[in-house]
Every structure is written in structure tokens, then in C-alpha cells.
Design a protein around this motif. Structure first.
Motif, PDB file in Angstrom:
ATOM      1  N   ARG A  21     -10.154  -3.311  -0.717  1.00 51.71           N
ATOM      2  CA  ARG A  21     -10.037  -2.452  -2.094  1.00 51.71           C
ATOM      3  C   ARG A  21      -8.933  -3.047  -3.166  1.00 51.71           C
ATOM      4  O   ARG A  21      -9.133  -3.157  -3.962  1.00 51.71           O
ATOM      5  CB  ARG A  21      -9.683  -1.200  -1.543  1.00 51.71           C
ATOM      6  N   HIS A  22      -8.000  -3.726  -2.015  1.00 50.35           N
ATOM      7  CA  HIS A  22      -6.970  -4.915  -3.201  1.00 50.35           C
ATOM      8  C   HIS A  22      -7.757  -5.751  -3.496  1.00 50.35           C
ATOM      9  O   HIS A  22      -7.158  -6.262  -4.937  1.00 50.35           O
ATOM     10  CB  HIS A  22      -6.258  -4.880  -2.341  1.00 50.35           C
TER      11      HIS A  22
ATOM     12  N   ASP B  90      -4.296   2.417  -2.515  1.00 54.67           N
ATOM     13  CA  ASP B  90      -6.026   2.080  -1.936  1.00 54.67           C
ATOM     14  C   ASP B  90      -6.152   3.469  -1.720  1.00 54.67           C
ATOM     15  O   ASP B  90      -7.413   3.723  -1.518  1.00 54.67           O
ATOM     16  CB  ASP B  90      -5.770   1.296  -0.841  1.00 54.67           C
TER      17      ASP B  90
ATOM     18  N   SER C 254       1.036  -1.259  -0.242  1.00 57.11           N
ATOM     19  CA  SER C 254      -0.334   0.423  -0.355  1.00 57.11           C
ATOM     20  C   SER C 254       0.798   1.563  -0.162  1.00 57.11           C
ATOM     21  O   SER C 254       1.129   1.907   0.875  1.00 57.11           O
ATOM     22  CB  SER C 254      -0.658  -0.148   1.374  1.00 57.11           C
TER      23      SER C 254
ATOM     24  N   TRP D 210     -16.963  -2.344  -0.161  1.00 56.10           N
ATOM     25  CA  TRP D 210     -16.137  -2.797   0.169  1.00 56.10           C
ATOM     26  C   TRP D 210     -16.743  -2.902   2.098  1.00 56.10           C
ATOM     27  O   TRP D 210     -16.014  -3.169   3.076  1.00 56.10           O
ATOM     28  CB  TRP D 210     -15.132  -0.752   0.598  1.00 56.10           C
TER      29      TRP D 210
ATOM     30  N   SER E 293     -11.441  -1.425   5.327  1.00 58.99           N
ATOM     31  CA  SER E 293     -11.663  -1.476   4.028  1.00 58.99           C
ATOM     32  C   SER E 293     -10.506  -1.652   3.288  1.00 58.99           C
ATOM     33  O   SER E 293     -11.172  -2.589   2.043  1.00 58.99           O
ATOM     34  CB  SER E 293     -12.002  -0.473   2.957  1.00 58.99           C
ATOM     35  N   ILE E 294      -8.755  -2.055   3.727  1.00 54.34           N
ATOM     36  CA  ILE E 294      -8.247  -1.623   2.452  1.00 54.34           C
ATOM     37  C   ILE E 294      -7.983  -3.249   1.973  1.00 54.34           C
ATOM     38  O   ILE E 294      -7.588  -3.406   0.566  1.00 54.34           O
ATOM     39  CB  ILE E 294      -6.621  -1.625   3.223  1.00 54.34           C
TER      40      ILE E 294
ATOM     41  N   ASP F  26     -12.067   5.155  -7.981  1.00 59.54           N
ATOM     42  CA  ASP F  26     -11.415   3.687  -7.789  1.00 59.54           C
ATOM     43  C   ASP F  26     -12.688   2.638  -7.434  1.00 59.54           C
ATOM     44  O   ASP F  26     -13.019   2.850  -6.172  1.00 59.54           O
ATOM     45  CB  ASP F  26     -10.597   4.363  -6.466  1.00 59.54           C
TER      46      ASP F  26
ATOM     47  N   THR G 216      -6.198   5.963   0.473  1.00 61.08           N
ATOM     48  CA  THR G 216      -7.453   5.379   1.985  1.00 61.08           C
ATOM     49  C   THR G 216      -7.187   5.592   3.282  1.00 61.08           C
ATOM     50  O   THR G 216      -5.884   5.559   3.905  1.00 61.08           O
ATOM     51  CB  THR G 216      -8.003   4.607   2.212  1.00 61.08           C
TER      52      THR G 216
ATOM     53  N   GLY H 140      -1.778   6.144   0.554  1.00 55.73           N
ATOM     54  CA  GLY H 140      -2.615   5.921   1.931  1.00 55.73           C
ATOM     55  C   GLY H 140      -2.359   6.969   2.380  1.00 55.73           C
ATOM     56  O   GLY H 140      -1.556   7.767   2.808  1.00 55.73           O
TER      57      GLY H 140
END
Ligand SMILES: [Zn+2]
Length: 482
Positions: A438-439, A427, A48, A128, A434-435, A401, A429, A51
Motif C-alpha cells: 500500500r505504501h 495504510d 504508519s 496488494w 499488504s502494508i 486508497d 489497514t 491503521g
């Protein structure tokens, strides 16, 4: 009896289950290829590189609090949608600038969200959130007014357990490295605490100097003064101000940073003479510049940052084109970053030319471009990144996204820029839980895109497997030097 059962079935909460083939193409042969590709990438560690998680979470490792504090109040995707349907931000516990009363009962806030969960149908927020409820908290009923309290109780109880503390979730999510974003005015103390704690999680920072680069940033003059103090440089001259950046960038690199990030209103760059730059700096520092001069100063600073990136090796990111705080009333009542940011048309071809003329051929520069203006993918960004060695394309950002946003990006950028001028997924974020979701969406959408190329005999399956892995993992590590 049959009647009763039917009535009961209507009232019972609907099941929440994540379909294993979600987001894959519906045609069976293409779906089978997508599944096979996804099997190989779904468990790769999460990288990540950009973010907005809070390093304090990982430094202090305290409970995330209650469900509203974790999942609603900090999430502008959530409250902007509710606001758009007439739900007052006060009722969602969003703090007012004047300290006026807002809803403080987290359960009530949660109920308001739950009653309106249908508003998120068809949005990535829905994907998500459902993932978080199902995979992180093990909830198997759909969120609605009827299940609001059940959700609240399950999540609230879980958040008090050690396995839901930030570091435990970091490990459970299989995060290999995560970058936060700080300004040069930040002390980086949490990053220091993390490094000295002996915990193995890799949390690094990124240098985002907007508060000391953008003359229109609130408190700019004070920010510059503090910046000089932190860096121990005399910032009364442009040369001293640039040295302060160099000093702070070095401090950030000590805290693990491998990248810088620039959130400007446009992608404008400039290449002024030393004398002109000095005169302009004196104006912006004195607070007497026009908006045209403010834009020119930001533009000059992108070129200066590119020069520093070549010197110190940090990868540069530009996130331009957002009209921030569009709603004047919300800005006044609640402050910045309250879901009122709107994409604007963004030029890159002309805007980047001064910087590219100077540094675009330098093998030491790596500049990652983002956009919220999808019309530039095929016309501007892919041709630019498909030519200049210094340029790479960041993944679909913010409003894009999303499954459709990712599809549009690949469809419009790939034929000109290929896959290897892109940098994998961000991500981007603050919503830590929620990471992985998202990925996962990005991995699924990339596998879906690749599956179509394979099914149409435009790519061999073994090549698609290599690309899927690159998009999920290798490219992010390489582009961000992680
Ligand atoms: Zn960001």
C-alpha cells in the motif's frame, strides 16, 4: 509436437511478476522522471500513523495461522467483492452472529477465493495481493483455480517459519512506527507487553472513543458505565464524563498515542452552552435521545475533543461520512464491519464551522480531515485546509486508497492546498502483509504525479525530489508528531 507445446502453454499457469515501472506514466520522458523520483523514496522506512493492525500480533508474536485466516476472513475488501457476485459469506468462513455453521476448511475457503480471483482485476486489492504473493512468499505463478493448492501449500508452510512471525515481518517491512487504534474500553495490555518485551519495534496506540461518544453505538449505556470505572470518574455528570476522557487520553499517551480518531456518520460539530450540554448528556446517558440529539451529542464531543487536543497535544483525525452496515440482512446475520459500508455525501464547510470558530485559529490544534466523498476535495476540503492553520488533509481513504483515487486527490487538492497541507500516506489497514504494498502504491502514484509537474515545467526536478520524500516520509512524521 508444435501443437502439443501450444496446448501445454495454454494450460500452464501464467507468470506472476511485478513490473518495475508499474503505475508510472506511459510516456517515456515522464516515466523516466517518475523512476528517478521513486528510486530516492522507495526504500524509506514505513511510517504508519493510522491503521487497524492487532497489537496482540506484536505482543504475542504467534504465527498468523493459515492462508484463509490471514488473507481472506479478516479482509472486507476481499469478501465484499465475492459477496457482490453471489458467493455466500458462509462459504468464506465468515462467522455468523447466531453461531450457525460456516465453512471451516481453510483450504476450501482458499480455493473459492482463487477460483474467483479474476473478480479483482483492475482493483487495488489485486495490486496488494499480487505484491504479497510475489514479494512476501516468492510465488511466481498467477493465482487461479489451477494454482490454488500450490499457493495454499507455499503460504501455509511459510507461516509456520520464524521469519514469517509478526515481529520478523515488521522488521523485514522496514516499519519505523505503526499505530493501532483502540477504544477507551480497551485495556491496552498488548501495548504494555510490547513495551516491556525489550523488542525494538515501535507500536503505538490511538484514541478512538466512538463506543463512548456515539449514543447510537451498540451497548452505549453499558459502555459509559465501564468507561467511568476504567477512568475512576463519576460519569453521572457531563463534567465527570469529560474528565474520564482526559484521564483515558493520558493513559493512551502513556501507551505512545499521539493521535485521536473519530469515525462519525457526519463531520458535524457544535458549541453548546454548559447547561445545554449537561441536559443533552443526561438524555443520551439515559438512553432516551432521538437521532437528532445523538447527532448533536457527537457534534458537541468533536468540539470537546478539539479542546482536549489543544491541552494535551494529541492530533485529531475525523473519518466521517460512511453509512455503516447498509445491508440489514448481513448486519443481522454476521454483525458489523462485513463489507456493507457505503460512502455518503458529506458536508464539511457548514459542519466544521462551530469547531473552527472556537479553535480553528489555535496554534495548538491539529485536525486531520478524511473523506469518502470525493466531490468535496476541490470544493470544500482543499479550500478549508488551504486557509485554517489547524487543518490538514488526510490521504485518500478507504474506497479511494487506490491508484485512481490517489491521482484524483492530488489533481483536485494540490492547486489550492499545496502538498504541505497534506499528511503523507495512511495504510489504514488490518491486512498487515499488504502494508508495504500500500505504501509502495502511494509512493509510485505521488512520483507519477510529480513527474508530470516536472515534465510540464511546473516544478523543478530538485523540488520534486524534496516533495516526493516529504510525501513518503517527512509529512507523516511531522503531522502525527512521531
Ligand atoms: Zn481507520
Amino acid at each position: 509436437m508444435a501443437e502439443d507445446t501450444r496446448l501445454h502453454a495454454q494450460k500452464a499457469p501464467m507468470k506472476l511478476s511485478l513490473h518495475p515501472d508499474r503505475l508510472f506514466p506511459s510516456e517515456p520522458p515522464v516515466r523516466a522522471i517518475a523512476r528517478a523520483l521513486y528510486q530516492e523514496v522507495k526504500d524509506l522506512p514505513i511510517v504508519s500513523p493510522h491503521g487497524h493492525t492487532d497489537p496482540a500480533w506484536f505482543a504475542l508474536n504467534r504465527s498468523f495461522g493459515n492462508p484463509a485466516e490471514l488473507l481472506i476472513i479478516p479482509d472486507h475488501y476481499v469478501f465484499r467483492m465475492l459477496y457482490s457476485q453471489g458467493i455466500a459469506l458462509e462459504s468464506l468462513g465468515i462467522e455468523r452472529s447466531d453461531g450457525g455453521a460456516v465453512e471451516s476448511d481453510p483450504r476450501k475457503i482458499w480455493r473459492t477465493f482463487a477460483q474467483n480471483y479474476h473478480l479483482f482485476r483492475g482493483t487495488p486489492s489485486r495490486l496488494w495481493h499480487d505484491w504479497v504473493y510475489s514479494e512476501v512468499f516468492g510465488i511466481d505463478r498467477r493465482l487461479s483455480a489451477d494454482t490454488a493448492d500450490h499457493y495454499y501449500d507455499v503460504i501455509d508452510e511459510a507461516l509456520q517459519k520464524p521469519e514469517f512471525l509478526p515481529r520478523a515481518l515488521f522488521d523485514r517491512f522496514n516499519i519505523e512506527v505503526i499505530a493501532t487504534t483502540e477504544s477507551p474500553l480497551d485495556t491496552l495490555e498488548h501495548h504494555k507487553t510490547i513495551r516491556e518485551s525489550g523488542w525494538s519495534g515501535r507500536v503505538i496506540t490511538a484514541y478512538r472513543p466512538d463506543p463512548v461518544v456515539d449514543p447510537e453505538y451498540p451497548g452505549f449505556a453499558d459502555n459509559i458505565a465501564r468507561f467511568g470505572e476504567i477512568a475512576g470518574e463519576d460519569v453521572s455528570t457531563f463534567a465527570g464524563y469529560l474528565r474520564a476522557h482526559e484521564t483515558c487520553r493520558a493513559l493512551f499517551r502513556e501507551a505512545g498515542a499521539t493521535s485521536t480518531d473519530h469515525g462519525h456518520p457526519s463531520a458535524a460539530t457544535a458549541d453548546l452552552s454548559a447547561a445545554d450540554a449537561e441536559t443533552l448528556y443526561a438524555k443520551v446517558r439515559g438512553g432516551s435521545c432521538s437521532s437528532v440529539e445523538a447527532e448533536l451529542f457527537r457534534a458537541q464531543m468533536l468540539t470537546e475533543m478539539a479542546r482536549m487536543s489543544i491541552d494535551d497535544g494529541m492530533v485529531m483525525q475525523i473519518h466521517p461520512g460512511v453509512f455503516r452496515n447498509h445491508n440489514a440482512g448481513v448486519l443481522e446475520r454476521f454483525g458489523r464491519d462485513k463489507g456493507a459500508d457505503i460512502p455518503a455525501a458529506t458536508d464539511y464547510v457548514h459542519a466544521l464551522k462551530p469547531l473552527l470558530d472556537k479553535y480553528g485559529m489555535d496554534p495548538g490544534l491539529s485536525l486531520i480531515l478524511f473523506t469518502v466523498d470525493e466531490t468535496v476535495y476541490a470544493r470544500e476540503l482543499a479550500p478549508l485546509a488551504g486557509h485554517y492553520p489547524a487543518l490538514r488533509l488526510g490521504p485518500p481513504w478507504w474506497f479511494h486508497d487506490s491508484p485512481e483515487g490517489m491521482r484524483r486527490f492530488r489533481e483536485q487538492a494540490t492547486e489550492t492546498a499545496g502538498f504541505y497541507n497534506t499528511v503523507g500516506f495512511n495504510d489504514d489497514t488490518r491486512a498487515f502483509l499488504s502494508i508495504p504494498a500500500r505504501h509502495d502504491v502511494a509512493r509510485r502514484m505521488d512520483c507519477a504525479f510529480l513527474a508530470r509537474l516536472v515534465a510540464e515545467h511546473r516544478l523543478e526536478e530538485d523540488e520534486a525530489h524534496e516533495v516526493a520524500r516529504a510525501l513518503a516520509y517527512d509529512l507523516a512524521k511531522a503531522a502525527y508528531k512521531l
